[in-house]
Design a protein around this motif. Structure first.
Motif, PDB file in Angstrom:
ATOM      1  N   ALA A   1     -14.419   7.816  51.797  1.00  0.00           N
ATOM      2  CA  ALA A   1     -13.429   7.893  50.714  1.00  0.00           C
ATOM      3  C   ALA A   1     -14.028   7.421  49.396  1.00  0.00           C
ATOM      4  O   ALA A   1     -13.743   7.989  48.331  1.00  0.00           O
ATOM      5  CB  ALA A   1     -12.197   7.063  51.071  1.00  0.00           C
ATOM      6  N   ASN A   2     -14.864   6.369  49.438  1.00  0.00           N
ATOM      7  CA  ASN A   2     -15.535   5.911  48.216  1.00  0.00           C
ATOM      8  C   ASN A   2     -16.496   6.959  47.683  1.00  0.00           C
ATOM      9  O   ASN A   2     -16.597   7.172  46.469  1.00  0.00           O
ATOM     10  CB  ASN A   2     -16.292   4.608  48.486  1.00  0.00           C
ATOM     11  CG  ASN A   2     -15.388   3.481  48.933  1.00  0.00           C
ATOM     12  OD1 ASN A   2     -15.679   2.775  49.886  1.00  0.00           O
ATOM     13  ND2 ASN A   2     -14.260   3.311  48.248  1.00  0.00           N
TER      14      ASN A   2
ATOM     15  N   ALA B   1     -14.650   9.812  45.902  1.00  0.00           N
ATOM     16  CA  ALA B   1     -14.071   9.481  44.596  1.00  0.00           C
ATOM     17  C   ALA B   1     -15.032   9.772  43.452  1.00  0.00           C
ATOM     18  O   ALA B   1     -14.594  10.039  42.328  1.00  0.00           O
ATOM     19  CB  ALA B   1     -13.661   8.011  44.582  1.00  0.00           C
ATOM     20  N   THR B   2     -16.333   9.741  43.719  1.00  0.00           N
ATOM     21  CA  THR B   2     -17.321   9.961  42.651  1.00  0.00           C
ATOM     22  C   THR B   2     -18.194  11.192  42.868  1.00  0.00           C
ATOM     23  O   THR B   2     -18.996  11.528  42.011  1.00  0.00           O
ATOM     24  CB  THR B   2     -18.235   8.728  42.533  1.00  0.00           C
ATOM     25  OG1 THR B   2     -18.891   8.492  43.799  1.00  0.00           O
ATOM     26  CG2 THR B   2     -17.425   7.490  42.157  1.00  0.00           C
TER      27      THR B   2
ATOM     28  N   ARG C   1     -13.354  19.571  51.165  1.00  0.00           N
ATOM     29  CA  ARG C   1     -12.015  19.452  50.591  1.00  0.00           C
ATOM     30  C   ARG C   1     -11.417  20.848  50.487  1.00  0.00           C
ATOM     31  O   ARG C   1     -12.023  21.746  49.900  1.00  0.00           O
ATOM     32  CB  ARG C   1     -12.099  18.797  49.212  1.00  0.00           C
ATOM     33  CG  ARG C   1     -10.775  18.628  48.494  1.00  0.00           C
ATOM     34  CD  ARG C   1     -10.990  18.204  47.052  1.00  0.00           C
ATOM     35  NE  ARG C   1     -11.518  16.854  46.948  1.00  0.00           N
ATOM     36  CZ  ARG C   1     -11.866  16.287  45.789  1.00  0.00           C
ATOM     37  NH1 ARG C   1     -11.767  16.984  44.664  1.00  0.00           N
ATOM     38  NH2 ARG C   1     -12.341  15.063  45.764  1.00  0.00           N
TER      39      ARG C   1
ATOM     40  N   THR D   1      -7.731  15.292  45.583  1.00  0.00           N
ATOM     41  CA  THR D   1      -8.409  14.000  45.667  1.00  0.00           C
ATOM     42  C   THR D   1      -8.871  13.751  47.093  1.00  0.00           C
ATOM     43  O   THR D   1      -8.356  14.339  48.041  1.00  0.00           O
ATOM     44  CB  THR D   1      -7.480  12.853  45.237  1.00  0.00           C
ATOM     45  OG1 THR D   1      -6.341  12.840  46.098  1.00  0.00           O
ATOM     46  CG2 THR D   1      -7.032  13.018  43.788  1.00  0.00           C
ATOM     47  N   GLY D   2      -9.825  12.836  47.243  1.00  0.00           N
ATOM     48  CA  GLY D   2     -10.309  12.476  48.569  1.00  0.00           C
ATOM     49  C   GLY D   2     -11.050  13.612  49.253  1.00  0.00           C
ATOM     50  O   GLY D   2     -11.727  14.409  48.609  1.00  0.00           O
ATOM     51  N   TYR D   3     -10.887  13.699  50.564  1.00  0.00           N
ATOM     52  CA  TYR D   3     -11.550  14.732  51.354  1.00  0.00           C
ATOM     53  C   TYR D   3     -10.709  15.018  52.581  1.00  0.00           C
ATOM     54  O   TYR D   3      -9.865  14.217  52.988  1.00  0.00           O
ATOM     55  CB  TYR D   3     -12.959  14.277  51.765  1.00  0.00           C
ATOM     56  CG  TYR D   3     -12.960  13.121  52.748  1.00  0.00           C
ATOM     57  CD1 TYR D   3     -13.054  13.338  54.124  1.00  0.00           C
ATOM     58  CD2 TYR D   3     -12.853  11.804  52.305  1.00  0.00           C
ATOM     59  CE1 TYR D   3     -13.028  12.291  55.019  1.00  0.00           C
ATOM     60  CE2 TYR D   3     -12.827  10.744  53.203  1.00  0.00           C
ATOM     61  CZ  TYR D   3     -12.924  10.988  54.552  1.00  0.00           C
ATOM     62  OH  TYR D   3     -12.893   9.941  55.442  1.00  0.00           O
TER      63      TYR D   3
END
Length: 342
Positions: A213-214, A217-218, A259, A265-267
């Motif tokens: 998840a981290n 985010a980028t 995704r 957002t996220g995956y």
């Protein structure tokens, strides 16, 4: 016995095989039971012979082989059945996925056929797993995959679910790659920095990247089309080279984040692979082939009665399920070759 298993219309027991083969009145039943419990033959050798047949008849010359790995539980009752225990059963109905029986780790070769829209998994090897006794599921899978790679002398692309990772699968031979689902709680690290020429041991890992998840985010996602589960979808994919230090230690891996188009957002799915060269879209397709082994489990149970034998001794329990799986595979390969030649 192979013919009897395929032809029987009742239970897939040893005596059922005799009846299916038309030998119920010609052979005493203990002769058939002795084949599994006392005669000298090796289950792994049977699987290797079958694997060579599949590779020669259904795969292109020198092509890499996709291998699916998973485990399944065959329910057994009785206190004296060797290896039977209460354990996880992914196919159980109800709120509690638990059942009592014998669990086998299975390795199958995945093939594509011109007349089918989905890949087919043909099981070639299986070994009994005993809870809290002997090798783990991952260790059994690693030993079978390595044996298969040596005997076939071909590159192997192994696909498995999130349970198959860890020490036993670290630093596989160069001819074997592993692609599996990355658990949501996995902690990832950047690659180790170059040596600083200072005193002390060089660092084995870089900065902490965090969980999938981290990373999502980028990460920079790109839109691409992937083929999976019989259809072609447009998805967004991001790939990162990093270390999963807790599982693969210092071996470089790739994390593929997928995704769906309507996810912002996220995956939706995270894969980890030791294959550093194959494009990400092809890796998603390869991982989707893993589902073919689940289909094989269901068909083997319902169509051929694999796992219905009622023997209890160690040799018989260890041999009957791999033999029945090999028998179903021999039967399937024969029909596939016949249909392909028409």
């Amino acid at each position: 016995m192979v013919t009897g298993l395929v032809a029987q219309t009742g239970a897939g027991t040893v005596t059922g095989m005799l009846t299916g083969a038309g030998l119920a009145r010609a052979w005493p039943h203990d002769r058939a039971h002795a084949f599994f419990s006392r005669t000298r033959w090796n289950v792994d050798n049977l699987g290797i012979v079958l694997a060579h047949l599949i590779v020669r008849t259904l795969l292109r010359h020198s092509a890499a082989i996709t291998v699916a790995v998973d485990d399944t539980l065959f329910k057994r009752s009785g206190k004296k059945v060797f290896g039977a225990a209460w354990q996880h059963d992914g196919a159980a109905r109800g709120p509690k996925p638990v059942g009592r029986g014998t669990c086998f780790v299975v390795v199958g070769i995945v093939v594509e056929l011109a007349f089918l829209t989905r890949p087919v998994c043909l099981p070639v090897m299986a070994r009994l797993w005993r809870p809290k006794t002997g090798p783990s599921k991952v260790e059994l899978a690693a030993s079978m995959v390595k044996l298969l790679a040596v005997c076939l002398n071909r590159p192997l692309h192994v696909v498995a679910d999130a349970a198959y990772h860890g020490r036993a699968l670290r630093h596989l031979p160069e001819t074997i790659t592993l692609t599996t689902r990355l658990p949501a709680g996995a902690v990832l690290f950047d690659l180790a920095p170059p040596p600083t020429n200072k005193r002390g041991r060089p660092r084995l890992k870089g900065a902490r990247l965090g969980t999938p998840a981290n990373l999502a985010a980028t990460a920079t996602f790109t839109t691409t089309r992937v083929t999976r589960y019989g259809r072609t979808d447009q998805v967004r994919i991001a790939g990162v080279r990093c270390l999963w230090y807790g599982s693969f230690h210092t071996q470089t891996v790739r994390v593929i984040l997928i995704r769906d188009e309507d996810t912002t957002t996220g995956y939706d799915l995270a894969l980890v692979t030791t294959d550093l060269a194959t494009p990400a879209a092809a890796l998603v397709t390869r991982y989707a082939w893993r589902w073919s082994i689940e289909t094989t489990f269901a068909e083997a149970r319902t169509l051929l009665g694999v796992g219905q034998t009622r023997n209890r001794s160690e040799n018989a329990v260890r041999r009957t399920v791999p033999f029945c799986r090999a028998a179903s595979c021999w039967w399937a390969v024969g029909w596939l070759v016949l249909i392909t030649a028409m």
